[in-house]
Design a protein around this motif. Structure first.
Motif, PDB file in Angstrom:
ATOM      1  N   ALA A  16     -55.694   6.078-127.707  1.00 36.90           N
ATOM      2  CA  ALA A  16     -55.539   7.075-126.643  1.00 36.90           C
ATOM      3  C   ALA A  16     -55.262   6.412-125.303  1.00 36.90           C
ATOM      4  CB  ALA A  16     -56.797   7.941-126.553  1.00 36.90           C
ATOM      5  N   ILE A  17     -55.942   5.315-125.013  1.00 40.20           N
ATOM      6  CA  ILE A  17     -55.719   4.599-123.757  1.00 40.20           C
ATOM      7  C   ILE A  17     -54.313   3.992-123.738  1.00 40.20           C
ATOM      8  CG2 ILE A  17     -56.470   2.586-122.415  1.00 40.20           C
ATOM      9  CD1 ILE A  17     -59.343   3.219-123.510  1.00 40.20           C
ATOM     10  N   ARG A  19     -51.717   5.153-125.258  1.00 37.17           N
ATOM     11  CA  ARG A  19     -50.771   6.249-125.037  1.00 37.17           C
ATOM     12  C   ARG A  19     -50.693   6.620-123.556  1.00 37.17           C
ATOM     13  NH1 ARG A  19     -52.457   9.406-130.532  1.00 37.17           N
ATOM     14  NH2 ARG A  19     -50.567   8.925-131.746  1.00 37.17           N
ATOM     15  N   ASP A  20     -51.816   6.592-122.866  1.00 39.24           N
ATOM     16  CA  ASP A  20     -51.798   6.864-121.427  1.00 39.24           C
ATOM     17  C   ASP A  20     -51.001   5.784-120.688  1.00 39.24           C
ATOM     18  OD1 ASP A  20     -53.351   9.116-121.803  1.00 39.24           O
ATOM     19  OD2 ASP A  20     -55.239   8.131-121.268  1.00 39.24           O
ATOM     20  N   ALA A  23     -47.329   6.391-121.205  1.00 35.79           N
ATOM     21  CA  ALA A  23     -46.845   7.483-120.357  1.00 35.79           C
ATOM     22  C   ALA A  23     -46.554   6.978-118.945  1.00 35.79           C
ATOM     23  CB  ALA A  23     -47.865   8.612-120.326  1.00 35.79           C
ATOM     24  N   ALA A  24     -47.419   6.088-118.437  1.00 34.33           N
ATOM     25  CA  ALA A  24     -47.188   5.518-117.109  1.00 34.33           C
ATOM     26  C   ALA A  24     -45.910   4.683-117.084  1.00 34.33           C
ATOM     27  CB  ALA A  24     -48.394   4.679-116.690  1.00 34.33           C
ATOM     28  N   ASP A  27     -42.866   7.017-117.125  1.00 31.82           N
ATOM     29  CA  ASP A  27     -42.627   7.649-115.826  1.00 31.82           C
ATOM     30  C   ASP A  27     -41.642   6.825-115.002  1.00 31.82           C
ATOM     31  OD1 ASP A  27     -44.243   9.818-116.285  1.00 31.82           O
ATOM     32  OD2 ASP A  27     -45.978   9.008-115.220  1.00 31.82           O
ATOM     33  N   VAL A  56     -53.901   1.550-115.806  1.00 31.30           N
ATOM     34  CA  VAL A  56     -54.398   2.516-116.793  1.00 31.30           C
ATOM     35  C   VAL A  56     -55.248   1.816-117.851  1.00 31.30           C
ATOM     36  CG1 VAL A  56     -53.691   4.075-118.642  1.00 31.30           C
ATOM     37  CG2 VAL A  56     -52.502   4.141-116.441  1.00 31.30           C
ATOM     38  N   GLY A  60     -59.246   2.248-118.437  1.00 27.41           N
ATOM     39  CA  GLY A  60     -59.600   2.880-119.704  1.00 27.41           C
ATOM     40  C   GLY A  60     -60.469   2.001-120.579  1.00 27.41           C
TER      41      GLY A  60
END
Length: 278
Positions: A16-17, A19-20, A23-24, A27, A56, A60
């Protein structure tokens, strides 16, 4: 690869971390403005996407246990020193393959490993552009490697045994190195190259799409730890040219030349010795 319905619980928060962090990165990658690029002392590039993913991941991973330090490529020397003194730490490359990121090939990854007593016991490699994830645990009580596909499928990984004929040798897109190029030249009937960037070469070995990855050029510990765990947990082996497992958390954090092999019985040394003798 065989179907599996779920990952071990230890992997879920790390995935999950990652994936975050992906995403960054996206962006920046998908943004209307070009990435902001600086150059390190070794002339390797670092971008605002590297730094965003680092932020991130650091936050995380520390949320999972503040007493476990994080050694990240984009961290400070003080953070590196703290991790090197610890028996357990996170080893992170927030954006492995920054040059591929800048060339927009898609062959870049987020790499996270948990290191205990010098060896990775958990590893996650995520390719942001595709959303594909390779993950593994290699502790004393549990061992296995899996690939998470964008459609939600989770499959267990196993290296290819015996290897293909001709042997599939994973190589970097732009910097395979003189040794690998010589192997390709000198063994045209027994070796074929399969090109990939960043840690994806290890992942190709882990999932059986490649049989061997040889690297005699410069790499750092954060480049390899997560993928090392994945190859080993899938049944393969990662070792130095001397045959020793890679050890993590040793300043200045540079790896020796190494191989990743799917079939542990494969005589990979014959390629190195024959090429060197020639």
């Amino acid at each position: 690869m065989n179907p599996r319905t779920a990952l071990p619980d230890a992997l879920d928060p790390v995935v999950a971390i990652c994936r975050d962090a992906a995403a960054a990165i996206l962006d920046v990658y998908d943004g209307s403005e070009p990435a902001a690029v600086d150059w390190k002392a070794d002339r390797s590039p670092v971008t605002n996407a590297d730094r965003a993913a680092h932020g991130v991941l650091s936050a995380g991973l520390r949320s999972l246990g503040p007493d476990v330090p994080v050694l990240s490529e984009e961290g400070t020397e003080a953070e590196w020193d703290a991790a090197a003194r610890a028996s357990v730490f996170w080893l992170v490359d927030p954006l492995d393959g920054t040059k591929e990121f800048l060339k927009r090939t898609g062959d870049f990854t987020v790499n996270v490993a948990r290191v205990e007593a010098g060896r990775p016991v958990l590893g996650v490699v995520l390719q942001p552009v595709t959303g594909q994830i390779w993950a593994a645990v290699a502790g004393s009580h549990q061992r296995g490697a899996w690939r998470l596909d964008p459609d939600g499928g989770v499959r267990s990984l196993a290296t290819r045994v015996p290897p293909a004929s001709p042997l599939r040798l994973a190589a970097s897109r732009d910097h395979a190195g003189p040794l690998v190029e010589a192997i390709d030249r000198d063994h045209p009937d027994t070796v074929t190259l399969t090109r990939a960037g960043s840690s994806l070469k290890f992942c190709r070995v882990a999932e059986g799409a490649a049989d061997l990855y040889i690297r005699d050029g410069r790499t750092m510990e954060w480049d390899t730890a997560a993928a090392d765990c994945i190859v080993e947990a899938a049944g393969g082996r990662v070792c130095s040219f001397a045959g020793d497992p890679l050890c993590y958390g040793r300043a200045p954090y540079a790896n020796p030349s190494f191989v990743a092999v799917g079939d542990r019985s494969l005589n990979w040394r014959r390629f190195i010795s024959s090429t060197s003798d020639g």
